[in-house]
Design an enzyme around this catalytic site. Sequence first.
Site, PDB file in Angstrom:
ATOM      1  N   GLU A 188     -25.799  20.639 -49.896  1.00  0.00           N
ATOM      2  CA  GLU A 188     -24.623  20.819 -49.050  1.00  0.00           C
ATOM      3  C   GLU A 188     -24.582  22.071 -48.483  1.00  0.00           C
ATOM      4  OE1 GLU A 188     -19.841  20.810 -49.353  1.00  0.00           O
ATOM      5  OE2 GLU A 188     -20.984  19.918 -50.860  1.00  0.00           O
TER       6      GLU A 188
ATOM      7  N   GLU B  35     -14.387  21.524 -58.141  1.00  0.00           N
ATOM      8  CA  GLU B  35     -13.850  20.453 -57.429  1.00  0.00           C
ATOM      9  C   GLU B  35     -14.686  19.054 -57.455  1.00  0.00           C
ATOM     10  OE1 GLU B  35     -14.648  18.822 -53.595  1.00  0.00           O
ATOM     11  OE2 GLU B  35     -13.793  20.600 -53.194  1.00  0.00           O
ATOM     12  N   HIS B  36     -16.019  19.398 -57.356  1.00  0.00           N
ATOM     13  CA  HIS B  36     -17.084  18.413 -57.205  1.00  0.00           C
ATOM     14  C   HIS B  36     -17.170  17.778 -58.868  1.00  0.00           C
ATOM     15  CE1 HIS B  36     -19.865  18.674 -53.758  1.00  0.00           C
ATOM     16  NE2 HIS B  36     -18.918  19.035 -53.352  1.00  0.00           N
TER      17      HIS B  36
END
Lengths: 429, 419
Positions: free
Chosen positions: A140, A68-69
């Site tokens: 993250e 996704e990133h």
Amino acid sequence: MEKLSYPRLGETVLRHTLPNGLPVMVVPKKGFARQYALFATRYGGMDLRFELDGKLQDTPAGIAHFLEHKMFDTQEGNALQELAQNGAEPNAFTSNAITVYYFDSTDHFYDNLKILLSFVSIPYFTEESVAKEQGIIGQEIGMIEDNPDWQVYRQLMEALYEKSPARVSVAGSVESISRITAQTLYDCHKAFYTPSNMCLVLVGDVDMDRVLNLAQEILPAQSGEEIPRDYGEEESLTPCRTLAESTMEVSMPTFLSGFKCAPVPEGPDRLRRQIVGSLACDALMGESSPLYARLYSQGLVNGSFASSFDVLPGVSYAYAGGDSKDPQAVTQAILSEARRLVSEGLDEDYYQRICRANFGTALKALNSFEAVAVSMAEGCFEGFDPYGFPEIYDSITQQDLLDFIAENICESRMALSVIRPKEEATCTQ
Amino acid sequence: MHETRTEIMPNVYLTYLPAGKFKTGLLSAQLLTPLRRETASANALLPAVLHRGTMRCPDMEQLSAAMDRLYGAQVDYTVRKKGETQCIGFTASFIDDAFVPGGERLLEPAAELLGELLLDPVTRGGRFLSEYVESEKSNLIDAIRAVRNDKREWADLRLLQEMCADEPYGVRRLGDEESARKLHNRSLYQHSQKLMESSRLELFYCGSAGEQRVRDALLEAFSTLPRGVATELEMPRTYAAPSQPRFVTEQMDVTQGKLAMGFRCASRDVPAMILVNLLFGGSSNSKLFLNVREKLSLCYYASSQYARSKGILTVSSGIETRDYDRALEEILRQLKAVQDGDWEDWELPGARNTILSSLRAMPDSQRAMENWYLGQTATGQEETPEELALALQAVTPERICAAAQTVQLDTVYFLKGKE
């Protein structure tokens, strides 16, 4: 094109499936300046093991989120930047079961949609960009590991499940993401970002024909094979461990108690099962329950207390938790209240109120474009109609709730996860 | 139809925001009072205690039952800090008449419930019930302490406490633990009487009902509001940065360090400063995000916020403790770039589109509208979102540089992990 009307909700939905297999849905909204587009794939944090070209593949934890990133990278630069230049607010998230890309804009909608469809369908990764992302996502992961709400949830999943990928964090670990390469990303994109495994949802004043034309122009003409996934064997309904505890820098203990429930099959009945589960949790321990009022006045829970019922691929569970000075006492109170309700039944006036309130909450959610679009995508992937809820509320009885509580809210199904404060505070105000 | 703001009782204003496109109606009742160290905790405690019960619904169960019967009307208490004003009260969201299965009208009973919560709390012998006060007091203290759990919020808060130590702006939204401890049921009741009669009451409605119906419902619901001598709200004062910035470092057992920086902005050109903030760190497309996070991987997040009523710009970021010097230097380098007009062609239109788009989308959210108009009235401003949008369109690159050049570093706060 199919047009579905929902007079009780004041809504309509337009549906069409493209020849390449992509379902497209438009939820028209009049009088709003915003237009919202969501492009989702049925591929999430739990899809770690699957069959590709006849062989079982194991992929590193966190790969769907990592992908996704990386999808925002394009050969020309970065799609986030392109969208933001038009004033659109783009974003994405990965859950256990799906990955979602979306934007919200008040201008240049079809240009933005073109960008969305392109960057999600055309992968572009290099070894350098993958290495760099390992740094960013590592940060993250470090940040969520400091978050007590996340820790208490992860600890609960590890206690409830023995093998299911529900135990694994959607973001993975610093170690697992270090095994991701540009090639694994390309392979996973090819397997799961194929039109028949995806869906496109538009909310607002949007023209379906223009959307269909753009989608046909940009997306592949054909879909790949369907990929069978393996979520492990169905587990027994006894939790793997009954108690998991750890300490962190928190001001008071925070806890989650989880109750293992039977998996919920896909199909039209899924929404009904979800609503019954959530109504049962509300009746037992929701904000207007006698139990909540008692625990609150005893100072055992505060406004952070919440409970609900979650359905994930191959597993489902009810949970309750929040900050508490005495998590064990709260948990025992839940269990004994469940026994009382099952033996005494619910007061009919109370039951009606809970249904009204729960229905009102479901209706209010239709104000949110994002909630509408995400529920449409989930309904599409899991085979139910999210706007069918008024009729479901009509058909549910108090016995459905009591059956749910009797079956699931008991000691043999339960695990408790607690985060306690570290003994000495290292920093005082 | 357009929004209107009228004084419907002495020092009671109704902001009426007509909109027929939602599934719900929103009502809000907010008391506005100066944010002060001495009273902040008492003010924060009050709506929590009021939310425990009214004379008609004296406990949580009965209050919840009343809300459930209104199809899950959601009544929340709110404590907000707007500039140097503390706003306390209730918001109620309830489904629009068109979708109520039985065809009931919900606006009137929802307004009545708001009025009751504020004006008719359950009392005994001229005091609040001590069990309610004690339990909410302990919740308030827990909430004040809980900010420590979210390290990002904690670092941002500690920055403001250090930077604005002698200004009302440095006071926390919920006040501090020490003054919260001293509160008890009698003093809180007396405080509440004073607050009710001397504070301006701002009422908001957003939904499909006509203005007259809304006004009638609210006049009825708030008819017993005591009105005395009004406390004037002071507008926030702005200060210059010290000649040398202050550096504060604290330590906690965390994996990720938090770097927070505070700047003072002398420029009064608010639209230009809004764009300075967006170019610098106010969006996912700004210099801090693209350079410090994406290009250099120096942090997981780095963003900036501009508090326009106070002329303060703050940066919030999460970094590895060992990267402190590099991150600080790089953040300042990005600010310098904005001051020098050093940006690419797409950056300014991108920044402008971001804010214009969010202003255009504001009428699509009832809560965003209520929050905007509350913020405006609490800080003495009257601009509508449309007017601000027009002002932003007229800002030139020269004005942006001029405004950015008045931005000066005041305080740096670093929360470092254990090495």
